[in-house]
Design an enzyme around this catalytic site. Sequence first.
Site, short mmCIF file in Angstrom:
data_model
loop_
_atom_site.label_atom_id
_atom_site.label_comp_id
_atom_site.label_asym_id
_atom_site.label_seq_id
_atom_site.Cartn_x
_atom_site.Cartn_y
_atom_site.Cartn_z
N GLU A 144 -84.08 35.96 51.37
CA GLU A 144 -84.22 36.07 50.41
C GLU A 144 -85.55 36.05 49.36
O GLU A 144 -84.94 34.99 47.99
CB GLU A 144 -83.24 35.49 49.64
CG GLU A 144 -81.49 36.23 50.35
CD GLU A 144 -80.63 35.43 49.26
OE1 GLU A 144 -80.31 34.31 48.88
OE2 GLU A 144 -79.19 36.39 49.09
N GLU A 321 -75.15 38.85 54.25
CA GLU A 321 -74.18 37.95 53.98
C GLU A 321 -73.26 39.00 52.80
O GLU A 321 -73.11 39.56 51.91
CB GLU A 321 -74.91 37.14 52.49
CG GLU A 321 -75.59 36.09 53.87
CD GLU A 321 -76.88 34.97 52.62
OE1 GLU A 321 -75.99 34.84 51.56
OE2 GLU A 321 -77.65 34.58 53.43
C1 GAL Z 1 -77.22 33.45 49.05
C2 GAL Z 1 -78.17 32.91 49.94
C3 GAL Z 1 -77.56 32.42 50.85
C4 GAL Z 1 -76.28 31.43 49.93
C5 GAL Z 1 -75.79 32.12 49.19
C6 GAL Z 1 -74.50 32.18 48.39
O1 GAL Z 1 -77.73 34.02 48.06
O2 GAL Z 1 -78.76 34.01 50.92
O3 GAL Z 1 -78.37 31.58 51.08
O4 GAL Z 1 -77.05 30.52 49.34
O5 GAL Z 1 -76.21 33.35 48.54
O6 GAL Z 1 -73.70 33.22 47.58
#
Ligand code: GAL
Length: 679
Positions: A144, A321
Amino acid sequence: MSTTFGVAYYPEHWPETRWATDARLMREAGIDTVRLAEFAWAQMEPAPGDYTFDWLDRAVELFAQEGFRIIMCTPTAAPPAWLVQRYPDMLPVDDQGRRRAFGSRRHVCPNHAGFHAETERIVRVLGERYGAHPAVIGWQLDNEWGGGRSTRCYCPNCVAAFRRWLQARYGSLDALNDAWGADFWSQRYTAWEQIGAPILTVSTPNPSHVLDYYRFMSDAWVAYQQRQIDVLRPLLPEGRFITHNFMGLFDEIDYHALAQPLDFITWDSYPTGHEDRWSEKVYTPDETPPPHAYDTGDPFITEMAHDVMRGLQNKPFWVMEQQCGFINWGFYNQAPRPAVIRLWSWQAVAHGADALVYFRWRAVRYAQEQFHSGLLRHDGEPADGWHVVRRLQAERALLERLQATQTPAEVAMLLAYDDVWALDLQPHHREFRYWRHFGAYYRALRRAGVDVDIVAPRADLSRYKLVIAPTLYLVDDALAAHLHAYVAQGGHLVLGVRSGFKTPTNLVTEAPLPGALRALVGARVEAWHSLPPTTTYRARFDHLHETPIHLWAEALTPETATPVGFYTTSPLAPHAAMTEHVVGKGLVTYVGVWPSRALLDTFVPHWLDRAHVARLLTIPDGVTVASRQGEEGRYLFICNWTEQVARVFLPLKGKDALSGAPVGGDIPVPPLDVRILIV
Ligand code: GAL
Ligand code: ZN
C-alpha cells in the site's frame, strides 16, 4: 489450478510447530494460495547483511509441498530499526516539518538514495532466492504505497529532488515562474535553490506549486516502484507476475501511472472501514447514503472502489486483502455476519475480481492489529470467515468460470488524479469535492442499471457509447482534440461543471470558459455562482419541471449549442443551465449545475437511451448490480444489501448460474444474498 482463494499468512507470528496445522486448516477451507513475507525484513535480515532465510525457506517448502501457490512480497514497507539507525534521514518529514519516527511502518522517504540501495539489495536477494521457485507464482511489491498518509515527504532531500524535477519539467526559471504565476505576491524565483516545499507558509501556498509537489511525490513513488521492478523482473521466469496492492479511493498517488508497469493490479477491500473513512469523501453532508444493513459497509462505496480499481488497467484484478471479519481501524469495527462476508466476495467478483485473498489468516495476539480478525480467531479456532470460505467452495466452479471475463461496460467515466488534487486545493465552495461530484454521477449510472468503466481522460474511448466527465478540470488542446475525435465519431460526452477551467499548471485558462473545451461544448460559461446551503436557485429543463439547484450554478450562453435547460427564478436567469451540441456524428452535453438526484435520475436514463446503452434491470434501493461477459452469456450479479427480500424485474429470459433454473420477470433476492443470472 488457478488462484481463487488466498490468504495473508505471517509465519513469523506463530511457532513453527503450528504451521502444518495452519496449512491443513487452509486446505480444508479451500484456500489455494498464501501471501508471505510482507513486513518481515527484520526476520530475514536481523543485522546488516546477516541473512536468516531458513525460516522462510521452511515455510515456502511446507506450503509448496502441501500444493499451495505462493505470492511473495518485498518487505520494504517495514525497514528494520538497524537500517533507520544507519540512515536516520530516511525517515520522512511531514507537512508540519516534523521528522517521523520508527515504530510502525511506511517510515520511509521515497527519494532517499541509501534507502534505494537497500531496497534494491533486499529485493535482489529475495528475487534470487525465491524468484524461480516453482511454487512462487508472483510478487507483491511493498504494501500500500502511500498508506497511512505516508505519500508526501517534505524532507530536505525531497526538496532537492523536487528542484531537479522542476528543472527537468520547465527547463528555465522563467518558464517555471510563468507556469506558477509567480508575479503574484512577489513569488518570482531567481535561483532554483530558492524553491522549497509548499508547507509552513504563512498564508496559503501557491496552488501551482502545491500541485507540482503532489505530482512530484506521486512520480517519486512510481519511480521507487520501478526500482523494485527493474531488479525483480530479470530474476523471474516467464509467466510470474508482479503486482502491488492498491487502496481503492485513495488518491494521493496517480494510480494510472502506478498501475502501468504492473502485470495486473490488486487492491485491499475493507467495506466497513471504507464506509467510515470515505462517506465524507463521496457524499455531501445533506445526502443520505442508500439503504444497507449495519454490517455491510456502504456497498455503493465498495462498488465504486472496485470500478476505480478495475479501470486502472481496464481488466480483471485481484482483491489482495478481502475483509473477512471485523477490522481494527474503523470507527466502530462491526463484526460482519457470514452472509455479508460471502456477499462482499461475490460483489468483488461481479466487478472484475479474479481472485480473493483474505486478510488475514489468524488474528494476532500482539501489537497494532490485535483487534483485527482473521479467518481464524486469536485462539486458532475457525472464525466465521473460515466457514464462509469453506462454504464458498460449493460455488468455486462458477468463480473459476468467470476468471478473465471482461466487464461489458458501454459507459465510461473519466477520472484524473491531478484533477482531484487541483480541484480540492481550491474547491471554492466548502462542500465541493471532486469525488462527491464524481460520486453523484457514478451512483446515478449505477441506479440506472449499467456497468461503468472508470478510465483516464486520455484512454481509448472508442468502445463507449456514453462518456461522463464530471469535472475535466485541467485541460490542454491535446486533451480537447482527443475528446473531439471521440465525439465526432459518434460518442456522447457529458461534461459537468468546472470542466475546462484550468491549464495543466493550475492557472485559470485565458480563453473564455470552458477554455480549451469551448468549441466542443459550443457554449460559453459566463459566470459561476457558489451557493451557500441556505441559497437555492431554480432551473427548468427539457425533461424536468422546475427543480431546485444547490451548491454550484454556472450561467451558459450557447454559441453553436442548443440550450436544454434555463435558470428560472434566480440571479442567473435567463441564462441556460444545460446545453447540447452536435459535433460530427456525436453529441456533447454540458451540465451547468451541481447535479441533484432528481436531475440525474431524469437525465442519466435519457442519455443512456439516446446512446442505445442496454439497461438490463430496474434496481430497487439497497440493491447493486454488476455484470461480466462470459462465454455462455452475460452474468448479472444482483446483490441485496438489506435485511428484506428485494425484487428486481428482468425483462429478458435467462437462467440462474448456480442452480441452472430458468429465470425471467420478477426475481426475488433474499436478504444479504446474491442472485447470479446468465442472460
Ligand atoms: C491494510 C494493510 C494490512 C493491514 C490491514 C488491516 O491496509 O495492507 O497490512 O494493516 O490494512 O485492515
Ligand atoms: Zn523525503
